[in-house]
Design a protein around this motif. Structure first.
Motif, PDB file in Angstrom:
ATOM      1  N   VAL A   1     -17.408  17.120   7.920  1.00 14.97           N
ATOM      2  CA  VAL A   1     -16.702  16.234   8.842  1.00 14.97           C
ATOM      3  C   VAL A   1     -15.309  16.786   9.104  1.00 14.97           C
ATOM      4  O   VAL A   1     -14.547  17.038   8.159  1.00 14.97           O
ATOM      5  N   LEU A   2     -14.972  16.956  10.378  1.00 18.56           N
ATOM      6  CA  LEU A   2     -13.611  17.321  10.772  1.00 18.56           C
ATOM      7  C   LEU A   2     -12.840  16.024  10.975  1.00 18.56           C
ATOM      8  O   LEU A   2     -13.223  15.202  11.817  1.00 18.56           O
ATOM      9  N   LEU A   3     -11.771  15.819  10.212  1.00 21.97           N
ATOM     10  CA  LEU A   3     -10.958  14.608  10.369  1.00 21.97           C
ATOM     11  C   LEU A   3     -10.029  14.762  11.566  1.00 21.97           C
ATOM     12  O   LEU A   3      -9.178  15.662  11.595  1.00 21.97           O
ATOM     13  N   LEU A   4     -10.206  13.905  12.547  1.00 27.99           N
ATOM     14  CA  LEU A   4      -9.392  13.930  13.766  1.00 27.99           C
ATOM     15  C   LEU A   4      -8.181  13.032  13.638  1.00 27.99           C
ATOM     16  O   LEU A   4      -7.204  13.184  14.366  1.00 27.99           O
ATOM     17  N   ASP A   5      -8.249  12.066  12.717  1.00 31.56           N
ATOM     18  CA  ASP A   5      -7.138  11.136  12.511  1.00 31.56           C
ATOM     19  C   ASP A   5      -7.262  10.550  11.112  1.00 31.56           C
ATOM     20  O   ASP A   5      -8.356  10.151  10.701  1.00 31.56           O
ATOM     21  N   HIS A   6      -6.152  10.514  10.385  1.00 32.93           N
ATOM     22  CA  HIS A   6      -6.152   9.938   9.041  1.00 32.93           C
ATOM     23  C   HIS A   6      -4.747   9.423   8.751  1.00 32.93           C
ATOM     24  O   HIS A   6      -3.794  10.184   8.721  1.00 32.93           O
TER      25      HIS A   6
ATOM     26  N   MET B   1       0.852  -1.193   0.000  1.00 38.60           N
ATOM     27  CA  MET B   1       0.000   0.000   0.000  1.00 38.60           C
ATOM     28  C   MET B   1       0.886   1.242   0.000  1.00 38.60           C
ATOM     29  O   MET B   1       1.862   1.321   0.722  1.00 38.60           O
ATOM     30  N   SER B   2       0.541   2.203  -0.818  1.00 40.03           N
ATOM     31  CA  SER B   2       1.327   3.427  -0.867  1.00 40.03           C
ATOM     32  C   SER B   2       1.075   4.257   0.388  1.00 40.03           C
ATOM     33  O   SER B   2       0.048   4.135   1.035  1.00 40.03           O
ATOM     34  N   GLU B   3       2.041   5.126   0.681  1.00 37.23           N
ATOM     35  CA  GLU B   3       1.910   5.971   1.874  1.00 37.23           C
ATOM     36  C   GLU B   3       0.725   6.917   1.717  1.00 37.23           C
ATOM     37  O   GLU B   3       0.500   7.489   0.652  1.00 37.23           O
ATOM     38  N   VAL B   4      -0.053   7.071   2.785  1.00 40.18           N
ATOM     39  CA  VAL B   4      -1.224   7.936   2.776  1.00 40.18           C
ATOM     40  C   VAL B   4      -0.805   9.333   3.223  1.00 40.18           C
ATOM     41  O   VAL B   4      -0.163   9.491   4.250  1.00 40.18           O
ATOM     42  N   SER B   5      -1.159  10.335   2.430  1.00 36.65           N
ATOM     43  CA  SER B   5      -0.917  11.711   2.822  1.00 36.65           C
ATOM     44  C   SER B   5      -2.003  12.085   3.833  1.00 36.65           C
ATOM     45  O   SER B   5      -3.186  11.998   3.533  1.00 36.65           O
ATOM     46  N   SER B   6      -1.597  12.488   5.026  1.00 38.56           N
ATOM     47  CA  SER B   6      -2.565  12.718   6.087  1.00 38.56           C
ATOM     48  C   SER B   6      -3.461  13.919   5.815  1.00 38.56           C
ATOM     49  O   SER B   6      -3.003  14.984   5.421  1.00 38.56           O
ATOM     50  N   LEU B   7      -4.745  13.704   6.037  1.00 36.80           N
ATOM     51  CA  LEU B   7      -5.734  14.762   5.926  1.00 36.80           C
ATOM     52  C   LEU B   7      -6.216  15.199   7.312  1.00 36.80           C
ATOM     53  O   LEU B   7      -7.207  15.916   7.428  1.00 36.80           O
ATOM     54  N   THR B   8      -5.522  14.770   8.365  1.00 42.26           N
ATOM     55  CA  THR B   8      -5.908  15.126   9.728  1.00 42.26           C
ATOM     56  C   THR B   8      -6.032  16.646   9.851  1.00 42.26           C
ATOM     57  O   THR B   8      -5.167  17.389   9.402  1.00 42.26           O
ATOM     58  N   GLY B   9      -7.147  17.072  10.445  1.00 44.83           N
ATOM     59  CA  GLY B   9      -7.387  18.493  10.643  1.00 44.83           C
ATOM     60  C   GLY B   9      -8.109  19.165   9.490  1.00 44.83           C
ATOM     61  O   GLY B   9      -8.519  20.316   9.600  1.00 44.83           O
ATOM     62  N   ARG B  10      -8.278  18.457   8.381  1.00 41.33           N
ATOM     63  CA  ARG B  10      -8.993  19.016   7.230  1.00 41.33           C
ATOM     64  C   ARG B  10     -10.478  18.698   7.361  1.00 41.33           C
ATOM     65  O   ARG B  10     -10.887  17.877   8.173  1.00 41.33           O
TER      66      ARG B  10
ATOM     67  N   SER C   1      -9.398   6.226   8.998  1.00 41.69           N
ATOM     68  CA  SER C   1      -9.724   7.619   9.294  1.00 41.69           C
ATOM     69  C   SER C   1     -10.843   7.695  10.326  1.00 41.69           C
ATOM     70  O   SER C   1     -11.705   6.822  10.383  1.00 41.69           O
ATOM     71  N   LEU C   2     -10.812   8.772  11.110  1.00 41.20           N
ATOM     72  CA  LEU C   2     -11.830   9.017  12.115  1.00 41.20           C
ATOM     73  C   LEU C   2     -12.122  10.508  12.138  1.00 41.20           C
ATOM     74  O   LEU C   2     -11.197  11.320  12.078  1.00 41.20           O
ATOM     75  N   GLY C   3     -13.404  10.849  12.183  1.00 42.10           N
ATOM     76  CA  GLY C   3     -13.780  12.249  12.236  1.00 42.10           C
ATOM     77  C   GLY C   3     -15.119  12.419  12.916  1.00 42.10           C
ATOM     78  O   GLY C   3     -15.762  11.441  13.318  1.00 42.10           O
ATOM     79  N   VAL C   4     -15.534  13.675  13.054  1.00 46.60           N
ATOM     80  CA  VAL C   4     -16.843  13.982  13.630  1.00 46.60           C
ATOM     81  C   VAL C   4     -17.585  14.931  12.702  1.00 46.60           C
ATOM     82  O   VAL C   4     -16.991  15.825  12.093  1.00 46.60           O
ATOM     83  N   ILE C   5     -18.898  14.716  12.595  1.00 49.52           N
ATOM     84  CA  ILE C   5     -19.746  15.589  11.784  1.00 49.52           C
ATOM     85  C   ILE C   5     -20.030  16.842  12.610  1.00 49.52           C
ATOM     86  O   ILE C   5     -20.564  16.757  13.717  1.00 49.52           O
ATOM     87  N   LEU C   6     -19.666  17.998  12.076  1.00 46.63           N
ATOM     88  CA  LEU C   6     -19.781  19.251  12.817  1.00 46.63           C
ATOM     89  C   LEU C   6     -21.164  19.886  12.759  1.00 46.63           C
ATOM     90  O   LEU C   6     -21.438  20.810  13.522  1.00 46.63           O
ATOM     91  N   ASN C   7     -22.028  19.404  11.866  1.00 44.82           N
ATOM     92  CA  ASN C   7     -23.304  20.101  11.679  1.00 44.82           C
ATOM     93  C   ASN C   7     -24.521  19.208  11.897  1.00 44.82           C
ATOM     94  O   ASN C   7     -25.512  19.312  11.192  1.00 44.82           O
ATOM     95  N   ARG C   8     -24.480  18.350  12.948  1.00 44.20           N
ATOM     96  CA  ARG C   8     -25.619  17.500  13.284  1.00 44.20           C
ATOM     97  C   ARG C   8     -25.994  17.652  14.766  1.00 44.20           C
ATOM     98  O   ARG C   8     -25.772  16.756  15.574  1.00 44.20           O
ATOM     99  N   PRO C   9     -26.577  18.809  15.154  1.00 46.13           N
ATOM    100  CA  PRO C   9     -26.988  18.961  16.554  1.00 46.13           C
ATOM    101  C   PRO C   9     -28.147  18.015  16.872  1.00 46.13           C
ATOM    102  O   PRO C   9     -28.965  17.712  16.014  1.00 46.13           O
ATOM    103  N   THR C  10     -28.173  17.540  18.098  1.00 44.92           N
ATOM    104  CA  THR C  10     -29.287  16.714  18.569  1.00 44.92           C
ATOM    105  C   THR C  10     -30.113  17.566  19.540  1.00 44.92           C
ATOM    106  O   THR C  10     -29.666  18.635  19.957  1.00 44.92           O
ATOM    107  N   PRO C  11     -31.271  17.095  19.956  1.00 43.50           N
ATOM    108  CA  PRO C  11     -32.045  17.848  20.953  1.00 43.50           C
ATOM    109  C   PRO C  11     -31.548  17.625  22.385  1.00 43.50           C
ATOM    110  O   PRO C  11     -32.053  18.235  23.319  1.00 43.50           O
ATOM    111  N   VAL C  12     -30.545  16.770  22.560  1.00 41.12           N
ATOM    112  CA  VAL C  12     -30.045  16.433  23.898  1.00 41.12           C
ATOM    113  C   VAL C  12     -29.050  17.485  24.379  1.00 41.12           C
ATOM    114  O   VAL C  12     -28.058  17.758  23.708  1.00 41.12           O
TER     115      VAL C  12
END
Length: 198
Positions: free
Chosen positions: A28-33, A1-10, A38-49
């Motif tokens: 999605v903010l990428l927290l790790d890539h 597998m070729s080296e992955v260029s990190s997108l962390t923080g993008r 890869s792992l990230g969080v969706i920044l625009n999905r508020p819940t009622p909680v």
């Protein structure tokens, strides 16, 4: 597998063509890539909680709206804290700050954006945090999976800004992120919610 260029923080911004309802107009903010996935969080999905309903001790530090956000479809029973620490993006010479520095209980992801240890006492971070958002769950991709989605045209990859984490109007974040791009992506911000009305 070729080296992955990190997108962390993008940011991954869902294209109008992305058919998965979990990611419709997601930012999605990428927290790790890396080559392991890869792992990230969706920044625009508020819940009622409210944050106070599940993490009362952190509620006073959470930005508006003071609710938990659905970070993605994976591990909805777990919580992640993402916070901006002002002044932590670059050192005095303007070079990126060294990873690992910053307040106790906060780990830099990219620039001034980092992960908060929600097991730590909030008082440790109260004076340092500029903004805090709590996410239930996260978005995850296995090795090579995100790269395949990028090739398929499912995501636009753009630079993040610290204010993206704490946008006071998350429902407008998808359009706002696209609108600030200095290329043809700015035009995508006008894409209608229902293309049949176009």
């Amino acid at each position: 597998m070729s080296e992955v260029s990190s997108l962390t923080g993008r940011l991954l911004v869902a294209t109008p063509a992305l058919a998965d309802p979990n990611f419709d107009r997601a930012v999605v903010l990428l927290l790790d890539h890396d080559e392991e996935g890869s792992l990230g969080v969706i920044l625009n999905r508020p819940t009622p909680v409210g944050v106070a309903d599940i993490l009362e001790s952190w509620a006073a530090l959470a930005g508006e709206p003071g609710v938990v956000f659905q970070g993605g479809p994976v591990s909805l029973d777990s919580a992640l804290g993402v916070a901006v620490v002002p002044g932590e993006g670059n050192d005095k010479a303007g070079a990126p700050a060294v990873a690992g520095d910053g307040p106790l209980g906060w780990r830099r992801v990219h620039g001034a954006i980092g992960l908060v240890d929600l097991e730590a006492p909030p008082e440790l971070l109260a004076a340092a945090l500029g903004s805090l958002r709590i996410f239930a769950g996260y978005a995850g991709w296995g090795p090579g999976q995100l790269e395949d989605e990028l090739v398929e045209g499912a995501w636009y990859v753009v630079e993040s800004e610290p204010g993206d984490v704490s946008s006071p109007d998350p429902s407008q974040l998808w359009r706002a992120v696209l609108r600030r791009q200095r290329n043809e992506l700015a035009m995508v911000a006008t894409y209608p919610d229902d293309p049949s009305l176009n």
